[in-house]
Structures are given as C-alpha cells and as structure tokens.
Design a protein around this motif. Structure first.
Motif, PDB file in Angstrom:
ATOM      1  N   ASP A 339     -24.870  -3.294  14.694  1.00 36.91           N
ATOM      2  CA  ASP A 339     -24.512  -4.147  15.830  1.00 36.91           C
ATOM      3  C   ASP A 339     -23.319  -5.001  15.420  1.00 36.91           C
ATOM      4  O   ASP A 339     -23.469  -6.047  14.787  1.00 36.91           O
ATOM      5  N   VAL A 340     -22.117  -4.575  15.780  1.00 34.80           N
ATOM      6  CA  VAL A 340     -20.917  -5.273  15.314  1.00 34.80           C
ATOM      7  C   VAL A 340     -20.717  -6.611  16.017  1.00 34.80           C
ATOM      8  O   VAL A 340     -19.923  -7.433  15.562  1.00 34.80           O
ATOM      9  N   ILE A 341     -21.430  -6.862  17.107  1.00 38.32           N
ATOM     10  CA  ILE A 341     -21.337  -8.169  17.769  1.00 38.32           C
ATOM     11  C   ILE A 341     -21.894  -9.262  16.869  1.00 38.32           C
ATOM     12  O   ILE A 341     -21.396 -10.394  16.865  1.00 38.32           O
ATOM     13  N   GLN A 342     -22.896  -8.939  16.079  1.00 40.10           N
ATOM     14  CA  GLN A 342     -23.531  -9.927  15.204  1.00 40.10           C
ATOM     15  C   GLN A 342     -22.994  -9.884  13.778  1.00 40.10           C
ATOM     16  O   GLN A 342     -23.356 -10.732  12.968  1.00 40.10           O
ATOM     17  N   ALA A 343     -22.132  -8.924  13.464  1.00 42.07           N
ATOM     18  CA  ALA A 343     -21.656  -8.750  12.087  1.00 42.07           C
ATOM     19  C   ALA A 343     -20.526  -9.724  11.770  1.00 42.07           C
ATOM     20  O   ALA A 343     -19.575  -9.845  12.541  1.00 42.07           O
ATOM     21  N   PRO A 344     -20.595 -10.431  10.638  1.00 42.61           N
ATOM     22  CA  PRO A 344     -19.497 -11.334  10.251  1.00 42.61           C
ATOM     23  C   PRO A 344     -18.260 -10.554   9.831  1.00 42.61           C
ATOM     24  O   PRO A 344     -18.341  -9.614   9.047  1.00 42.61           O
ATOM     25  N   ARG A 345     -17.119 -10.946  10.383  1.00 38.25           N
ATOM     26  CA  ARG A 345     -15.853 -10.301  10.077  1.00 38.25           C
ATOM     27  C   ARG A 345     -14.763 -11.364   9.956  1.00 38.25           C
ATOM     28  O   ARG A 345     -14.884 -12.465  10.482  1.00 38.25           O
ATOM     29  N   SER A 346     -13.669 -10.995   9.282  1.00 38.57           N
ATOM     30  CA  SER A 346     -12.540 -11.915   9.137  1.00 38.57           C
ATOM     31  C   SER A 346     -11.992 -12.283  10.509  1.00 38.57           C
ATOM     32  O   SER A 346     -11.773 -11.421  11.359  1.00 38.57           O
ATOM     33  N   THR A 347     -11.759 -13.582  10.724  1.00 35.35           N
ATOM     34  CA  THR A 347     -11.414 -14.074  12.058  1.00 35.35           C
ATOM     35  C   THR A 347      -9.968 -13.803  12.464  1.00 35.35           C
ATOM     36  O   THR A 347      -9.623 -13.937  13.637  1.00 35.35           O
ATOM     37  N   GLY A 348      -9.089 -13.460  11.513  1.00 33.63           N
ATOM     38  CA  GLY A 348      -7.687 -13.303  11.886  1.00 33.63           C
ATOM     39  C   GLY A 348      -7.157 -14.585  12.506  1.00 33.63           C
ATOM     40  O   GLY A 348      -7.396 -15.686  11.992  1.00 33.63           O
ATOM     41  N   SER A 349      -6.484 -14.472  13.637  1.00 33.75           N
ATOM     42  CA  SER A 349      -5.868 -15.642  14.302  1.00 33.75           C
ATOM     43  C   SER A 349      -6.737 -16.216  15.411  1.00 33.75           C
ATOM     44  O   SER A 349      -6.274 -17.072  16.167  1.00 33.75           O
ATOM     45  N   ILE A 350      -7.982 -15.784  15.501  1.00 32.23           N
ATOM     46  CA  ILE A 350      -8.786 -16.126  16.679  1.00 32.23           C
ATOM     47  C   ILE A 350      -9.177 -17.603  16.727  1.00 32.23           C
ATOM     48  O   ILE A 350      -9.603 -18.117  17.765  1.00 32.23           O
ATOM     49  N   LEU A 351      -9.030 -18.347  15.605  1.00 28.42           N
ATOM     50  CA  LEU A 351      -9.362 -19.776  15.587  1.00 28.42           C
ATOM     51  C   LEU A 351      -8.180 -20.669  15.939  1.00 28.42           C
ATOM     52  O   LEU A 351      -8.352 -21.884  16.084  1.00 28.42           O
ATOM     53  N   LYS A 352      -6.993 -20.114  16.069  1.00 34.64           N
ATOM     54  CA  LYS A 352      -5.801 -20.927  16.317  1.00 34.64           C
ATOM     55  C   LYS A 352      -5.908 -21.816  17.554  1.00 34.64           C
ATOM     56  O   LYS A 352      -5.443 -22.964  17.536  1.00 34.64           O
ATOM     57  N   PRO A 353      -6.495 -21.347  18.680  1.00 36.81           N
ATOM     58  CA  PRO A 353      -6.585 -22.231  19.850  1.00 36.81           C
ATOM     59  C   PRO A 353      -7.350 -23.524  19.583  1.00 36.81           C
ATOM     60  O   PRO A 353      -7.060 -24.548  20.206  1.00 36.81           O
ATOM     61  N   PHE A 354      -8.299 -23.484  18.666  1.00 36.57           N
ATOM     62  CA  PHE A 354      -9.090 -24.682  18.404  1.00 36.57           C
ATOM     63  C   PHE A 354      -8.296 -25.709  17.590  1.00 36.57           C
ATOM     64  O   PHE A 354      -8.478 -26.916  17.762  1.00 36.57           O
ATOM     65  N   LEU A 355      -7.396 -25.242  16.727  1.00 38.11           N
ATOM     66  CA  LEU A 355      -6.499 -26.167  16.032  1.00 38.11           C
ATOM     67  C   LEU A 355      -5.522 -26.768  17.033  1.00 38.11           C
ATOM     68  O   LEU A 355      -5.232 -27.976  16.984  1.00 38.11           O
ATOM     69  N   TYR A 356      -5.002 -25.962  17.928  1.00 36.21           N
ATOM     70  CA  TYR A 356      -4.079 -26.443  18.957  1.00 36.21           C
ATOM     71  C   TYR A 356      -4.762 -27.519  19.801  1.00 36.21           C
ATOM     72  O   TYR A 356      -4.197 -28.601  20.045  1.00 36.21           O
ATOM     73  N   ALA A 357      -6.004 -27.251  20.243  1.00 40.27           N
ATOM     74  CA  ALA A 357      -6.751 -28.229  21.043  1.00 40.27           C
ATOM     75  C   ALA A 357      -7.025 -29.493  20.243  1.00 40.27           C
ATOM     76  O   ALA A 357      -6.964 -30.608  20.782  1.00 40.27           O
ATOM     77  N   ALA A 358      -7.325 -29.331  18.951  1.00 34.23           N
ATOM     78  CA  ALA A 358      -7.617 -30.493  18.100  1.00 34.23           C
ATOM     79  C   ALA A 358      -6.415 -31.421  18.012  1.00 34.23           C
ATOM     80  O   ALA A 358      -6.545 -32.655  18.104  1.00 34.23           O
ATOM     81  N   MET A 359      -5.225 -30.849  17.840  1.00 32.03           N
ATOM     82  CA  MET A 359      -4.028 -31.686  17.682  1.00 32.03           C
ATOM     83  C   MET A 359      -3.601 -32.300  19.020  1.00 32.03           C
ATOM     84  O   MET A 359      -3.087 -33.423  19.061  1.00 32.03           O
ATOM     85  N   LEU A 360      -3.805 -31.582  20.134  1.00 36.37           N
ATOM     86  CA  LEU A 360      -3.561 -32.186  21.440  1.00 36.37           C
ATOM     87  C   LEU A 360      -4.505 -33.363  21.661  1.00 36.37           C
ATOM     88  O   LEU A 360      -4.102 -34.428  22.134  1.00 36.37           O
ATOM     89  N   ASP A 361      -5.769 -33.164  21.322  1.00 34.15           N
ATOM     90  CA  ASP A 361      -6.788 -34.186  21.542  1.00 34.15           C
ATOM     91  C   ASP A 361      -6.511 -35.454  20.726  1.00 34.15           C
ATOM     92  O   ASP A 361      -6.764 -36.568  21.188  1.00 34.15           O
ATOM     93  N   SER A 362      -5.999 -35.284  19.504  1.00 35.77           N
ATOM     94  CA  SER A 362      -5.758 -36.440  18.632  1.00 35.77           C
ATOM     95  C   SER A 362      -4.399 -37.085  18.886  1.00 35.77           C
ATOM     96  O   SER A 362      -4.067 -38.099  18.265  1.00 35.77           O
ATOM     97  N   GLY A 363      -3.610 -36.504  19.787  1.00 40.51           N
ATOM     98  CA  GLY A 363      -2.299 -37.054  20.070  1.00 40.51           C
ATOM     99  C   GLY A 363      -1.275 -36.740  19.001  1.00 40.51           C
ATOM    100  O   GLY A 363      -0.228 -37.386  18.925  1.00 40.51           O
TER     101      GLY A 363
END
Length: 793
Positions: A339-363
C-alpha cells in the motif's frame, strides 16, 4: 389413640415437607440449568473482513483466519431467501417452540421401519444449535441436547433473529459459509438482489452442500431447486409466470471471485477492524473510475520500468476519503500488495508550500518579494535547481510555482531550520520524526520522508482552514490537521471554534494556494484557463533525489487529490518526475470530479500594502509601486533595498557625482539595482533589467560593491576531488562583474596568478589549508574571500 394419630400426621407432614423441599430444590436446579444451558454467544468463529462503499456496495473482503469465507451476520434475511428456506426446511418455523413433535414422530416411525435414518425432523432452530455445536456426533443424546437448547433459544431470541443466525452460519459448499458470501461466490451479487431461482438454489444447499460442485450432482441440485420452486408456486408465494421463468434459469457453473475494487483500502481499514463488516466513505463509481485511470497510466509508466502508484481522493468539507487506490494492478514481483499510500517516501519538494506559508504568516516574506536564485553553498551544502540554471532573482510566489530549490534552501536558512522543523509537528507527519540537525537544510528538498496519507491531510487542512475562516465570523477550528475519516458512520471532529490560528493564518494559506494555482501544468494542459469547464486547482509536485519518487497533490475548494508514482523497491528511473509522471494522473482524476468554485478571499486575515513593482518589498518613496493584499504581519516587512537614487549627466550616459560634475546639471533618477551576483544571472533572464550606466571615468568611485564572487563563497570549505586518471581537480573561481568587458586581476594569498576579461573564471590548485583569494578590476575595485582546502578521505 389420638396421640398416635397426631404423631402419625406430624410424621406425614414432616415427610411431605422434606420431600417437597427436595423437589423444589431439584426443580430450581433444573430451571437454573435450563436457563444457563445456552451459551451467551452461540458462534465465535472468525469472520471475514468486509468493506462496502458508502452506498452499501461490496468493495472487497478478506478470508477469515480459519480459511473460511464467512461474512459477519447481516441485520436481516432477504425476503426471497427467507421464504425459500422456510418452505424447504421448516414450514412451521413461525409456529413451533423450537421443535416439531409431529415431524419427530413421523421421522421416528419412518426410520424404525427402514432400519436406518431416512428422514430428519430438525427445525431451523435445532439446526442453528447443531451448527453452533460443530463436531458433535449425531446421536440421540445429542439430539436431546439440541432439542432442549433449541427451546431455550426460542425463549431468548426472536424468530427472525434465529433465522438470521442460520443464514449467517449455514454451510454452502467448500469453504463458503453463510448466505451473503454464498450469494457473491455463486451468483456475483448481494443476497438482496437474488432472483427466486437463485434464492431457491441457495436454500437447498445447506441440506446437501456438496451438490454445488459441477458434474453428476448438477441434475440433483436442479431437481431439488425446481421442486422447491414448485412448492413456492403451490403455496402461492410466487405466481405461475414467475415459476415458469425461474425454472428456466441455469445453475451456477463455477464460483465468482469476490470483488476487489479497493484491496489496499481493505487491508488498511481492516487492520484496525479485523473480522468486521464496514461501510466505508468511498464513492463506488469514483473508486472504479480512479482504478481505471490508474490502470491506464500504469500501462504507460511500466514502459519506463515504473510499476507502482497510489491515489488518494478526499472531500475537504467533510475530511472523508472518497477514493483510495493503494497500488497499480502490477505483479507480485513488483510488489503489487504494498500500500504505497501509507509507505514513507522521500518528500522531494512537496513541503515547500508550508515554508512559504510560514514566512508569509511571520511577516518575513511577501508574495512578490524577490528572493535570490544564485549558486549557493551553505556549510558545505550546495543545492541546485532541477534544471541546473539560475535566475539571479525571482518573485517568491514564482519560486514556489516553479519549485526552485536554491531559493527554498536560502529561505529556510533565513527563516530558521529548527523553527520550521518544529512547526511541521502541527501537521502530524508521523514519518518526519528526526531532529532538525538530522535533516539539515535538505529537509525542504526531500531530506525527510513522509507518506501520501499524511501529506494529503496537511494540504486538506490548509484548504479547510481557508474555507472555515471565510464561512464563519473569521474564526478558526482547533483541529484542522487530523486524520481523514474513512468509515461512513464516523464524522470528522474539527474541534472548537477559536479566534486563534492553529499554526499559520488563513491569509497565509490563501496566498499559498493562490501561488500554487499558477504552477505550470503538464503537457497538453497548458491552455487549461481558456476552457469554460476548466478547474482552478492549487497543486504542487515533488521529485526526490535520484528520480525515485514523483509526487503531485492538488486541492480545490471541495476536493483533494494526492498522487505518488515510483517503484516500491526504491529504484529510480529516468524521467520519473512529479510533472511528467504524477501530474498527468492527478489531472485525470480531477477530471472525474465535479467542478467547484475557487476559495473565497479571507479579507479579515489580509491587509493592503503598497509594494515596489520591481522588488516586491514594501515601497520606498523612490519606488514605482502598486497595492496588493498580504497577510496582516506583512505590513511590517522590509522596505525595498534595491532602488537607489543615482545622479546622471545631462545625456544620461554616465553616472556622475560632485567630484566631477556640476550639481546644477545633474539629473537624479531612481534606479533598480541588484547586488552583482544576483544581477549577473538576473539580467540574462529579464530583458527589461538595465544595469546602471557606467561611472564617468573622471569621477571618484564611491560604490561599496562593484563585483561579487559566484564561486566559491566566502569562508567555504572545499575538498578537492580526483578525476578518473587520478589527477586532482582544480577549483574554478568565478566573479560576477557589472561590466563584463572589464579586466580582472587575480591573486592567491597576495600572489598574482592571472588576468581575465569578459569571462571571469580562473582555475587554481591551492594546497591543503586556509587561503585568501583576491580579485581587483581595472578601476581598482577589490573583492577578497577566504577558503579552506580540506584533506580528501
């Protein structure tokens, strides 16, 4: 005489009292024994794990632990089978107390006359008891026990409950136990949809389950079925036309395979609900269509030796999973059961939006802010963009949309690796469980592992935060990032309403989704916005190092689709990227979903600011400007550092200053000036960028910085590698200069080593240790850096 009589009467009373007392005790014991003679639960056999869609359609089942196909009992017995089984097995079922004395008497006489058992007299209630006492010998004593327990069962359960027990546990041939699984195995439909002929066929089977096997038994099975159908007609349960049509139906030839529409979801859901019948949140038609889409893409992917893929579809409003495809229809050799939906895999660039949101949020960032995209080395780590090119400077929202690696790493360093790592805990990524030191700055480029399930719930939480904020009085819910719901009887708990944000505010998430809407779509999707039925989708791809994992996750106001593509064994393949491999699958699944509107703007979480058109920073008095909406904290962002007031001669050909030109003839202009290294790459990617005019040669140069090192960076540590011939490779030093035609003179440890013109690169081969590199241009501008050459291991 009287005393003798009195004594006699006294002894008689005493005798009767003692005798009755013993009888009372015996009767009481018998009653207690009768009350407890029946186990609380008649059947404790393991049952199959069964999954249905939200419409109640069978999606799949797992065989029970004892290798029997035995579904958990239904709430009721279908009408047709109920009539058939009663007419065939026990016509007086609703009238007797658990046994039929008339049938017992007739059977006893018939069996005595023949000298062997030729007729049975067991009621359905007795047969339930016999099924529960499997393995017991068929003796008269056992018959007596069955009779007693049958009467006790009649007192405890209703007739319909008893019939339901029989239907759930009767044998139907081979390892098929119970009406529901028999209906699926022999006719490929649920018991509710059985025809009269099919119901009659199944009704006669428990009496002789071996008849289901093809061959010589077929005629006997047909005879018994038609006899029962004739009885149903005689009893006016069915009419003559139904009877005539029923006897023309053929018998089943061979068992059907049970549906396997969501096998990996069955595996996932049953791991916590083993042996239960579960009504899931999956949409039956969408699940089938998603299966078809995945199969079609698998046929293409496997030509590149890519064999596995997973797709998760969620309803964002309810947080319910509506489609779950855990893998492709590949082979066991290529790990089709994973079940590859539950399998841990390297995230690649998929976390980038959360860094973008974090920096917008902190000004600490605005959407249009220019961020550096130049060769970078941080503590020995040298990230590169996927295309190995640099833009010099790029708007933050475009850096996200284009998934540029270098700006992401530089922003993470600026924001704080440890702070961002801690904030990821709010998104409940169970596989991101190491410290920030363990991941380093590669965290934002795939240095961590997560799984499609957790990543999808994070993106869904981002979308639902915006939805809830705009649908309430600008309020948040306390539990936006919990696990999705996959059982129909459950509802997602969003928690309590609050004025406080969970992690980042709705304005930051909204602007992140706006940026992701501009991500370039894959081939054949580029003109999406020109079609009336097009969907506005915020989506992001990711590709792990070595082309091992391809991700694509997209959201609309209503739906989320998450896709992972790769090989379950971790083998990377050329061209396996998020855009090439995962995104086409993602958009095909979105095409199977209804169109929805775009997110409403969370006005209370945004504020209006004036920004510099060129830099995206807050505008200074000398900036050309425009007004945009940014998160509230963005009002305190930095003022543009790149616009300078410069002085030009009357013809605007040269920069001048008071040392060489009359003040009254100077023309002052605001000029957009990037640092040398950013400018070196930026002007080749932006045709509108104009370098400052050269300084009049007669003027004194007061500029602090005229050039900058591209490589190496100041205070960097370098290990010299060897080529295949064993020769040590040189360090290639590069300088960015605003005037490429200028001559630059190079010095290593204050020793002159050469001159460059136009292409400012020079090769050096320093010894192990610390060194000073100095570059001086023909106007006397000087730049010095320090490096350290380390020993090779």
């Amino acid at each position: 005489m009287n005393s003798i009589i009195k004594h006699f009467l006294y002894d008689a009373k005493k005798f009767l009292f003692v005798t009755h007392r013993y009888k009372s005790v015996v009767i009481l014991l018998l009653l207690v024994g009768y009350y407890f003679c029946l186990p609380k639960s008649l059947f404790n056999n393991p049952t199959s794990s069964v999954i249905e869609s939200r419409e109640g359609i069978l999606l799949g089942a797992k065989i029970a632990n004892d290798e029997q196909w035995r579904f958990p009992a239904n709430d009721s017995v279908p009408y047709k089978f109920k009539q058939c089984i009663i007419q065939f097995e026990d016509g007086y079922f609703y009238h007797h107390p658990g046994f039929n004395p008339v049938s017992i008497a007739k059977a006893f006489v018939a069996n005595i006359k023949s000298g062997k058992v030729v007729r049975g007299a067991s009621t359905l209630t007795q047969q339930v008891i016999r099924l529960s006492r499997e393995g017991k010998k068929r003796t008269y004593f056992e018959k007596l026990i069955e009779l007693v327990q049958a009467t006790r069962l009649e007192l405890r359960d209703t007739k319909d409950e008893i019939l339901n027990l029989y239907a759930a546990h009767a044998p139907f041939g081979g390892n098929v136990v119970g009406l529901e699984v028999a209906s699926w195995r022999y006719f490929g439909i649920s018991s509710e949809k059985l025809s009269w002929a099919e119901a009659a066929t199944l009704a006669v089977l428990p009496n002789a389950p071996a008849l289901i096997y093809p061959g010589k038994n077929k005629s006997r099975l047909l005879e018994k079925r038609d006899k029962l159908l004739h009885k149903l007609w005689n009893e006016e349960i069915i009419d003559s036309l139904t009877y005539k049509l029923a006897i023309t139906e053929t018998l089943p030839e061979k068992p059907f395979a049970l549906p396997q529409i969501a096998p990996h979801f069955l595996q996932f859901a049953s791991s916590k609900n083993k042996g239960k019948k579960l009504k899931s949140t999956l949409d039956f038609e969408l699940q089938k269509r998603t299966n078809t889409i995945v199969k079609r893409h698998y046929e293409t992917l496997r030509q590149n030796q890519v064999y596995n893929a997973g797709v998760l579809v969620m309803d964002i409003e309810t947080k319910k999973v509506i489609a779950y495809v855990g893998n492709t229809p590949t082979t066991k050799k290529h790990q089709k059961d994973v079940d590859v939906i539950q399998a841990p895999r390297s995230t690649g660039s998929i976390l980038k939006p959360f860094l973008y949101a974090a920096m917008l949020d902190s000004g600490e960032l605005l959407p249009n802010t220019l961020v550096a995209d130049v060769p970078t080395q941080i503590a020995g780590y040298s990230p590169t963009n996927f295309n190995e090119q640099y833009a010099g400077a790029v708007q933050a929202k475009k850096a996200l949309a284009r998934s540029l690696n270098v700006p992401a790493v530089r922003l993470l360093q600026e924001y704080g690796l440890e702070k961002f790592r801690e904030q990821l805990n709010y998104f409940h990524q169970k596989d991101i469980n190491k410290t920030s030191d363990y991941y380093g700055l590669s965290l934002i480029l795939g240095g961590a592992e997560s799984n499609l399930w957790d990543l999808c719930k994070a993106y869904a939480g981002m979308a639902s935060t915006v939805n809830h904020f705009t649908e309430t009085s600008s309020e948040y819910f306390s539990n936006e990032f919990g696990n999705p719901v996959f059982l129909q009887q459950e509802n997602y708990n969003f928690g309590n309403k609050t004025q406080e944000k969970n992690v980042f505010d709705a304005g930051s998430f909204f602007l992140t989704l706006e940026a992701l809407k501009e991500v370039n779509r894959p081939e054949n999707e580029e003109a999406w916005e020109f079609f009336d039925n097009s969907k506005e989708i915020a989506w992001k791809t990711g590709t792990s190092y070595g082309n091992r994992d391809a991700w694509a996750i997209g959201v609309t106001k209503k739906y989320l689709v998450g896709v992972w593509v790769g090989n379950a064994d971790g083998e990377g393949r050329p061209q396996l990227t998020g855009v090439n491999s995962a995104a086409p699958l993602l958009f095909d699944v979105f095409d199977a979903l209804p169109k929805t509107t775009w997110f409403k703007t969370p006005f209370d979480a945004l504020t209006e600011v004036t920004i510099c058109n060129n830099s995206g920073y807050l505008a200074s008095p000398i900036c050309p400007n425009t007004t945009i909406k940014v998160p509230n904290a963005g009002a305190n962002f930095k003022v543009c550092p790149y616009h300078k007031l410069i002085h030009l001669d009357e013809k605007k050909q040269f920069r001048v200053n008071a040392s060489c030109y009359p003040l009254e003839k100077m023309i002052s202009e605001s000029w957009f000036v990037l640092p040398p290294l950013m400018e070196f790459y930026y002007k080749s990617s932006d045709a509108n960028y104009k370098s400052m005019p050269p300084l009049n040669i007669a003027c004194k140069n007061n500029d602090a910085s005229q050039m900058d090192f591209i490589y190496p960076e100041n205070n960097s540590k370098i290990i010299l590698t060897k080529n295949f011939r064993g020769k040590t490779n040189e360090v290639i030093c590069k300088i960015a200069h605003p005037k490429r035609e200028s001559s630059i003179f190079w010095y290593l440890d204050n020793t002159y080593i050469g001159e460059t013109k136009t292409f400012h690169e020079i090769a050096i081969l320093p010894s192990v240790g610390k060194h000073q590199i100095t570059a001086i241009d023909e106007l006397g501008n000087e730049k010095t850096i320090f490096i350290e050459i380390e020993k090779t291991s």
